[in-house]
Design a protein around this motif. Structure first.
Motif, short mmCIF file in Angstrom:
data_model
loop_
_atom_site.label_atom_id
_atom_site.label_comp_id
_atom_site.label_asym_id
_atom_site.label_seq_id
_atom_site.Cartn_x
_atom_site.Cartn_y
_atom_site.Cartn_z
N ILE A 25 64.79 -28.63 10.83
CA ILE A 25 65.50 -29.36 9.79
C ILE A 25 64.51 -30.09 8.88
O ILE A 25 64.62 -30.04 7.66
N LEU A 26 63.51 -30.73 9.48
CA LEU A 26 62.50 -31.42 8.69
C LEU A 26 61.69 -30.43 7.85
O LEU A 26 61.35 -30.72 6.70
N LEU A 27 61.41 -29.28 8.40
CA LEU A 27 60.68 -28.24 7.67
C LEU A 27 61.49 -27.75 6.48
O LEU A 27 60.95 -27.55 5.39
N GLU A 28 62.78 -27.57 6.70
CA GLU A 28 63.67 -27.15 5.61
C GLU A 28 63.72 -28.20 4.51
O GLU A 28 63.71 -27.89 3.32
N GLU A 29 63.78 -29.46 4.91
CA GLU A 29 63.84 -30.55 3.94
C GLU A 29 62.53 -30.69 3.17
O GLU A 29 62.51 -31.13 2.03
N ALA A 30 61.41 -30.32 3.80
CA ALA A 30 60.10 -30.47 3.16
C ALA A 30 59.80 -29.36 2.16
O ALA A 30 58.93 -29.52 1.32
N THR A 31 60.51 -28.25 2.23
CA THR A 31 60.20 -27.10 1.38
C THR A 31 60.18 -27.44 -0.10
O THR A 31 59.20 -27.15 -0.78
#
Length: 79
Positions: free
Chosen positions: A49-55
């Motif tokens: 989820i954090l990776l998705e938000e960081a994109t």
């Protein structure tokens, strides 16, 4: 880092978790490890989820770096 690298990372983590799940199904006495497996699954879900938000932020940063590099070149040409 561009979004395709993040996407590749996301896909790699997803494949690893699927492989782990398949491995757990064939494991004798797997109930002994289920608590650790569940904790890992939750932690990886948060990571994804954090990776998705960081994109989008990563893409914006790359654009900002390119714009800064172009601005520096233009500024040095004016001097």
């Amino acid at each position: 880092m561009s979004s395709y690298r993040i996407s590749d990372t996301y896909d790699g983590i997803d494949q690893a978790m699927r492989l782990l799940r398949r491995s757990m199904k064939g494991m004798p006495e797997r109930y002994r490890y289920m608590k650790h497996y569940d904790e890992l699954r939750r932690a990886v879900a948060v990571l994804l989820i954090l990776l998705e938000e960081a994109t989008p932020w990563m893409e914006e940063t790359e654009k900002a770096k390119r714009a800064t590099a172009v601005a520096k070149k233009m500024f040095s040409a004016v001097r």
